[in-house]
Design an enzyme around this catalytic site. Structure first.
Site, PDB file in Angstrom:
ATOM      1  N   GLY A  84     -68.351   3.131  31.931  1.00 22.41           N
ATOM      2  CA  GLY A  84     -69.345   2.724  32.750  1.00 22.41           C
ATOM      3  C   GLY A  84     -69.219   4.425  33.694  1.00 22.41           C
ATOM      4  CB  SER A 140     -72.297  -0.403  42.488  1.00 20.86           C
ATOM      5  OG  SER A 140     -71.912   0.821  41.424  1.00 20.86           O
ATOM      6  CG  ASP A 155     -63.088  -4.308  37.335  1.00 14.83           C
ATOM      7  OD1 ASP A 155     -63.769  -4.528  37.389  1.00 14.83           O
ATOM      8  OD2 ASP A 155     -62.591  -2.910  37.125  1.00 14.83           O
ATOM      9  NE  ARG A 178     -60.875  -4.179  33.578  1.00 18.01           N
ATOM     10  CZ  ARG A 178     -60.266  -3.258  33.727  1.00 18.01           C
ATOM     11  NH1 ARG A 178     -58.984  -3.923  33.320  1.00 18.01           N
ATOM     12  NH2 ARG A 178     -60.696  -2.242  34.073  1.00 18.01           N
TER      13      ARG A 178
HETATM   14  C1  S3P Z   1     -65.816   1.055  38.767  1.00 20.04           C
HETATM   15  C2  S3P Z   1     -65.514   0.488  39.701  1.00 20.04           C
HETATM   16  C3  S3P Z   1     -66.475  -0.942  39.295  1.00 20.04           C
HETATM   17  C4  S3P Z   1     -65.122  -1.229  38.271  1.00 20.04           C
HETATM   18  C5  S3P Z   1     -65.397  -0.053  37.099  1.00 20.04           C
HETATM   19  C6  S3P Z   1     -64.271   0.579  38.166  1.00 20.04           C
HETATM   20  C7  S3P Z   1     -64.595   2.414  39.293  1.00 20.04           C
HETATM   21  O1  S3P Z   1     -67.617  -0.546  39.098  1.00 20.04           O
HETATM   22  O2  S3P Z   1     -65.468  -2.450  37.735  1.00 20.04           O
HETATM   23  O3  S3P Z   1     -64.015  -0.249  35.805  1.00 20.04           O
HETATM   24  O4  S3P Z   1     -64.437   3.646  38.782  1.00 20.04           O
HETATM   25  O5  S3P Z   1     -65.682   3.313  40.432  1.00 20.04           O
HETATM   26  P1  S3P Z   1     -68.627  -0.949  39.931  1.00 20.04           P
HETATM   27  O6  S3P Z   1     -68.788   0.117  40.976  1.00 20.04           O
HETATM   28  O7  S3P Z   1     -70.050  -0.680  38.928  1.00 20.04           O
HETATM   29  O8  S3P Z   1     -68.684  -2.052  40.555  1.00 20.04           O
END
Ligand code: S3P
Length: 439
Positions: free
Chosen positions: A97, A170, A319, A391
């Site tokens: 993601g 986020s 996380d 996880r």
């Molecule tokens: C992350 C932000 C988080 C986290 C992901 C890594 C990042 O997601 O859950 O594992 O590296 O910016 P969100 O920003 O969608 O909460």
């Protein structure tokens, strides 16, 4: 596809000292900013997990020379903000993601078209949270009808800075917009509903890019600057350390030292929540490494009790909830989590998948729309399904330290996305873990 099943014998304790692999968020950003910088960026402690390798391959595909990774060392030969070349095929973000959301911001400002896609899990995750604000900046992006990837980015658009309030807390969306802001005319100003991890902001500063921060929820960036190559020491990932923090807390006789862990205050919610539950964690030898705070964490077994998790800690531990749910299952009393609906759109629906797994192990775990209620009890043993979520797989592996019978966890291959050495390190620390591949 091969299915990897973890089998863990019950009992044991975690002891000794270990360094978990590099921080995933920081490793992604080191490649991205290193590629856009002028000159070379030397990275140490890079996480050689599949997610970060996906980011690395994407820049290879756009003509960036990257040496390594070799034992965590990577050298990125930056091409400057306007030096990327059009890739020939679809850019594959795998399970990641972070790659998808941050790259969409970075690619929205390029002169060429790109297509971003991922695996089945990633292509189900919500992308409107990035495509909508990017469109407000002038980007042209096509997604599926449900707002998911593949994302088709049309190059050659003129981006303009916006003043945007994030509807969800986020760091991925914030970072996406900061990266698009590098290419936008004027100022991009982002307001968060609650503080989220600030690695992008810290690293931009490390690359010499000016950034204005107003309090802990507002950040502004002006386009048209330059990034200068630098050195980055990636600390160990507190999200990977979390499995060991929980494992050592729940297993009698444990005493473990986790070395050189990133303790950026936007990431340490797991320490606060475990301590509220009665955990014995010492933060030792605090220091700064490349703009990020690091420390050694000593964790010893302690009896845990259930808590109502303060909602302001949710984004700071986002996380770590699968691991924290295992702590809650082993705690005395009830743990209540609210305000965490984001967990439903991670690599899996982490509320439902954890509730199903805990229930299968004899724990009363009631999912709610935005959280879960867990009654601590005795973990039986048996089989749970991680639904391909790294996880969740590692969290249930730790649960065996307190289960009555052996535990089998299905669909664990994605542990490689964030923690390729998990099996070796967990066994060295004292977890009776075996892995078996089935076709
Ligand atoms: C992350 C932000 C988080 C986290 C992901 C890594 C990042 O997601 O859950 O594992 O590296 O910016 P969100 O920003 O969608 O909460």
């Amino acid at each position: 596809m091969t299915d990897l099943t973890f089998t863990v014998e019950p009992g044991g304790a975690l002891r000794g000292r270990l360094r978990v692999p590099g921080d995933k968020s920081i490793s992604h950003r080191a490649i991205m900013l290193g590629a856009l910088a002028e000159g070379m960026t030397a990275v140490t402690g890079f996480l050689e997990g599949e997610d970060c390798l996906a980011t690395l391959r994407v820049f290879h595909a756009m003509g960036v020379r990257i040496d390594g990774p070799d034992q965590g060392r990577v050298t990125v030969h930056g091409v400057g903000l306007h030096g990327l070349r059009a890739p020939t095929g679809t850019l594959d973000m795998g399970n990641s993601g972070t790659s998808m959301r941050l790259m969409s911001g970075l690619l929205a400002g390029q002169a060429f078209d790109t297509v971003l896609s991922g695996d089945a899990s990633l292509n189900r995750r919500p992308m409107r949270r990035v495509t909508e604000p990017l469109a407000l900046m002038g980007a042209r992006i096509e997604a599926t009808e449900s707002g998911t990837a593949p994302l088709r980015m049309h190059g050659g658009q003129r981006l303009t800075g916006i003043d945007y309030s994030l509807p969800v807390a986020s760091a991925q969306v914030k970072s996406c917009l900061l990266l698009a802001g590098l290419y936008a005319a004027g100022v991009t100003r982002i307001t968060e509903p609650a503080p989220t991890r600030d690695h992008t902001e810290r690293m931009l500063a490390g690359f010499g890019y000016p950034l204005a921060r107003e309090g802990d929820r507002i950040v502004a960036i002006a386009g048209g600057g330059r990034l200068a190559g630098t050195e980055i020491d990636v600390p160990a990932d507190i999200s990977s350390a979390a499995f060991f923090l929980v494992g050592a807390s729940i297993a009698p006789g444990s005493d473990l030292l986790l070395e050189h862990v990133g303790v950026n205050p936007t990431r340490t919610g797991v320490l606060d929540i475990l301590r509220l539950m009665g955990a014995d964690i010492e933060v030792l030898n605090r220091r700064l490494a490349g703009g990020e705070p690091v420390a050694d964490l000593r964790v010893r077994h302690a009896p845990l009790h259930g808590v109502r998790i303060p909602e302001d800690l949710v984004p700071l531990a986002i996380d770590e909830f699968p691991a924290l749910f295992i702590a809650a299952a082993c705690a005395k009393g009830i743990t209540v989590l609210t305000g965490a609906e984001e967990l439903r759109v991670k690599e899996s629906d982490r509320i439902q998948v954890m509730a199903d797994g805990l229930t299968a192990l004899g724990i009363a775990a009631g999912p709610t729309t935005d959280g879960i209620v867990i009654q601590g009890g005795v973990l039986s043993g048996g089989t749970v399904d991680s639904h391909g979520d790294h996880r969740i797989a590692m969290s249930f592996a730790m649960a065996a330290l307190r289960s009555r019978d052996p535990l089998s966890i299905r669909d664990c291959a994605n542990v490689n996305t964030s923690f390729p050495d998990f099996m070796t390190l967990a066994r060295a620390a004292g977890l009776n873990l075996m892995a078996r591949e089935a076709a």
